[in-house]
Scaffold this motif. Structure first.
Motif, PDB file in Angstrom:
ATOM      1  N   LYS A 165      -9.583   0.212 -10.826  1.00 50.32           N
ATOM      2  CA  LYS A 165      -8.333  -0.202 -10.191  1.00 50.32           C
ATOM      3  C   LYS A 165      -7.306  -0.745 -11.175  1.00 50.32           C
ATOM      4  N   ALA A 166      -7.733  -1.171 -12.333  1.00 52.74           N
ATOM      5  CA  ALA A 166      -6.797  -1.718 -13.323  1.00 52.74           C
ATOM      6  C   ALA A 166      -5.983  -0.624 -14.006  1.00 52.74           C
ATOM      7  N   ASN A 167      -6.399   0.614 -13.881  1.00 49.46           N
ATOM      8  CA  ASN A 167      -5.683   1.705 -14.529  1.00 49.46           C
ATOM      9  C   ASN A 167      -4.318   1.894 -13.881  1.00 49.46           C
ATOM     10  N   ALA A 168      -3.296   2.115 -14.696  1.00 47.58           N
ATOM     11  CA  ALA A 168      -1.922   2.254 -14.203  1.00 47.58           C
ATOM     12  C   ALA A 168      -1.747   3.418 -13.238  1.00 47.58           C
ATOM     13  N   PHE A 169      -2.565   4.453 -13.352  1.00 49.09           N
ATOM     14  CA  PHE A 169      -2.442   5.622 -12.490  1.00 49.09           C
ATOM     15  C   PHE A 169      -3.191   5.477 -11.169  1.00 49.09           C
ATOM     16  N   HIS A 170      -3.988   4.440 -11.024  1.00 53.63           N
ATOM     17  CA  HIS A 170      -4.839   4.293  -9.836  1.00 53.63           C
ATOM     18  C   HIS A 170      -4.058   4.385  -8.521  1.00 53.63           C
ATOM     19  N   PRO A 171      -2.981   3.616  -8.330  1.00 53.84           N
ATOM     20  CA  PRO A 171      -2.276   3.696  -7.045  1.00 53.84           C
ATOM     21  C   PRO A 171      -1.689   5.082  -6.769  1.00 53.84           C
ATOM     22  N   ARG A 172      -1.121   5.686  -7.774  1.00 59.01           N
ATOM     23  CA  ARG A 172      -0.495   7.002  -7.603  1.00 59.01           C
ATOM     24  C   ARG A 172      -1.540   8.084  -7.312  1.00 59.01           C
ATOM     25  N   LEU A 173      -2.617   8.081  -8.066  1.00 56.39           N
ATOM     26  CA  LEU A 173      -3.666   9.072  -7.850  1.00 56.39           C
ATOM     27  C   LEU A 173      -4.344   8.859  -6.502  1.00 56.39           C
ATOM     28  N   THR A 174      -4.524   7.614  -6.104  1.00 56.89           N
ATOM     29  CA  THR A 174      -5.100   7.327  -4.797  1.00 56.89           C
ATOM     30  C   THR A 174      -4.210   7.901  -3.700  1.00 56.89           C
ATOM     31  N   ALA A 175      -2.904   7.738  -3.846  1.00 58.52           N
ATOM     32  CA  ALA A 175      -1.965   8.291  -2.867  1.00 58.52           C
ATOM     33  C   ALA A 175      -2.046   9.814  -2.837  1.00 58.52           C
ATOM     34  N   PHE A 176      -2.136  10.452  -4.006  1.00 64.68           N
ATOM     35  CA  PHE A 176      -2.277  11.907  -4.064  1.00 64.68           C
ATOM     36  C   PHE A 176      -3.522  12.355  -3.314  1.00 64.68           C
ATOM     37  N   ARG A 177      -4.627  11.690  -3.572  1.00 69.76           N
ATOM     38  CA  ARG A 177      -5.892  12.094  -2.951  1.00 69.76           C
ATOM     39  C   ARG A 177      -5.874  11.861  -1.441  1.00 69.76           C
ATOM     40  N   GLU A 178      -5.283  10.756  -1.000  1.00 71.74           N
ATOM     41  CA  GLU A 178      -5.195  10.488   0.434  1.00 71.74           C
ATOM     42  C   GLU A 178      -4.316  11.523   1.120  1.00 71.74           C
ATOM     43  N   ALA A 205      -3.800  14.587   0.101  1.00 74.37           N
ATOM     44  CA  ALA A 205      -4.549  15.850   0.098  1.00 74.37           C
ATOM     45  C   ALA A 205      -5.590  15.867   1.210  1.00 74.37           C
ATOM     46  N   LYS A 206      -6.247  14.752   1.433  1.00 72.38           N
ATOM     47  CA  LYS A 206      -7.248  14.689   2.505  1.00 72.38           C
ATOM     48  C   LYS A 206      -6.594  14.880   3.873  1.00 72.38           C
ATOM     49  N   ARG A 207      -5.398  14.301   4.039  1.00 68.49           N
ATOM     50  CA  ARG A 207      -4.703  14.457   5.322  1.00 68.49           C
ATOM     51  C   ARG A 207      -4.313  15.910   5.567  1.00 68.49           C
ATOM     52  N   ARG A 208      -3.935  16.599   4.508  1.00 74.26           N
ATOM     53  CA  ARG A 208      -3.513  17.993   4.637  1.00 74.26           C
ATOM     54  C   ARG A 208      -4.683  18.972   4.651  1.00 74.26           C
ATOM     55  N   GLU A 209      -5.847  18.496   4.269  1.00 75.96           N
ATOM     56  CA  GLU A 209      -7.016  19.370   4.183  1.00 75.96           C
ATOM     57  C   GLU A 209      -7.272  20.051   5.524  1.00 75.96           C
ATOM     58  N   GLN A 246       3.327  22.672  -2.545  1.00 75.35           N
ATOM     59  CA  GLN A 246       4.692  22.167  -2.679  1.00 75.35           C
ATOM     60  C   GLN A 246       4.731  20.663  -2.440  1.00 75.35           C
ATOM     61  N   ALA A 247       3.980  20.174  -1.469  1.00 72.15           N
ATOM     62  CA  ALA A 247       3.953  18.737  -1.199  1.00 72.15           C
ATOM     63  C   ALA A 247       3.415  17.986  -2.408  1.00 72.15           C
ATOM     64  N   PHE A 248       2.382  18.523  -3.053  1.00 69.62           N
ATOM     65  CA  PHE A 248       1.835  17.880  -4.242  1.00 69.62           C
ATOM     66  C   PHE A 248       2.875  17.851  -5.359  1.00 69.62           C
ATOM     67  N   ILE A 249       3.594  18.954  -5.529  1.00 72.98           N
ATOM     68  CA  ILE A 249       4.627  19.014  -6.575  1.00 72.98           C
ATOM     69  C   ILE A 249       5.713  17.984  -6.271  1.00 72.98           C
ATOM     70  N   ASP A 250       6.125  17.896  -4.995  1.00 72.75           N
ATOM     71  CA  ASP A 250       7.150  16.925  -4.610  1.00 72.75           C
ATOM     72  C   ASP A 250       6.708  15.504  -4.915  1.00 72.75           C
ATOM     73  N   ILE A 251       5.459  15.172  -4.594  1.00 74.26           N
ATOM     74  CA  ILE A 251       4.935  13.826  -4.867  1.00 74.26           C
ATOM     75  C   ILE A 251       4.905  13.588  -6.363  1.00 74.26           C
ATOM     76  N   ALA A 252       4.440  14.559  -7.122  1.00 75.24           N
ATOM     77  CA  ALA A 252       4.333  14.418  -8.569  1.00 75.24           C
ATOM     78  C   ALA A 252       5.702  14.242  -9.210  1.00 75.24           C
ATOM     79  N   ASP A 253       6.715  14.906  -8.678  1.00 71.28           N
ATOM     80  CA  ASP A 253       8.053  14.809  -9.245  1.00 71.28           C
ATOM     81  C   ASP A 253       8.687  13.444  -9.033  1.00 71.28           C
ATOM     82  N   ARG A 254       8.205  12.691  -8.052  1.00 73.57           N
ATOM     83  CA  ARG A 254       8.776  11.372  -7.776  1.00 73.57           C
ATOM     84  C   ARG A 254       8.474  10.350  -8.857  1.00 73.57           C
TER      85      ARG A 254
END
Length: 74
Positions: free
Chosen positions: A36-49, A51-55, A65-73
């Motif tokens: 959790k101390a990693n700087a990418f943890h919140p962003r990657l957690t959001a990506f994975r959540e 993705a699970k919703r869209r699964e 496209q949704a993943f690209i949009d999130i990544a571009d933010r």
């Protein structure tokens, strides 16, 4: 990732012990558990959540496209 990632593996009777040590000593942003101390943890957690919703929606182009949009933010 292709330019900067390095992948390695080893067989261990208790691989989680080595994983915990590596997470503690190295910057391993793709490992969420225990990291959790990693700087990418919140962003990657959001990506994975997201993705699970869209699964299972069966629309891979929209999911991509949704993943690209999130990544571009970020």
């Amino acid at each position: 990732m292709a330019e900067h990632a390095f992948v390695s593996w080893t067989n261990r009777p208790e691989p989680w012990v080595l994983e915990d040590e590596l997470i503690e000593k190295l910057d391993l942003p793709l490992n969420l558990m225990g990291n959790k101390a990693n700087a990418f943890h919140p962003r990657l957690t959001a990506f994975r959540e997201a993705a699970k919703r869209r699964e299972g929606e069966g629309r891979p182009a929209e999911r991509r496209q949704a993943f690209i949009d999130i990544a571009d933010r970020g």
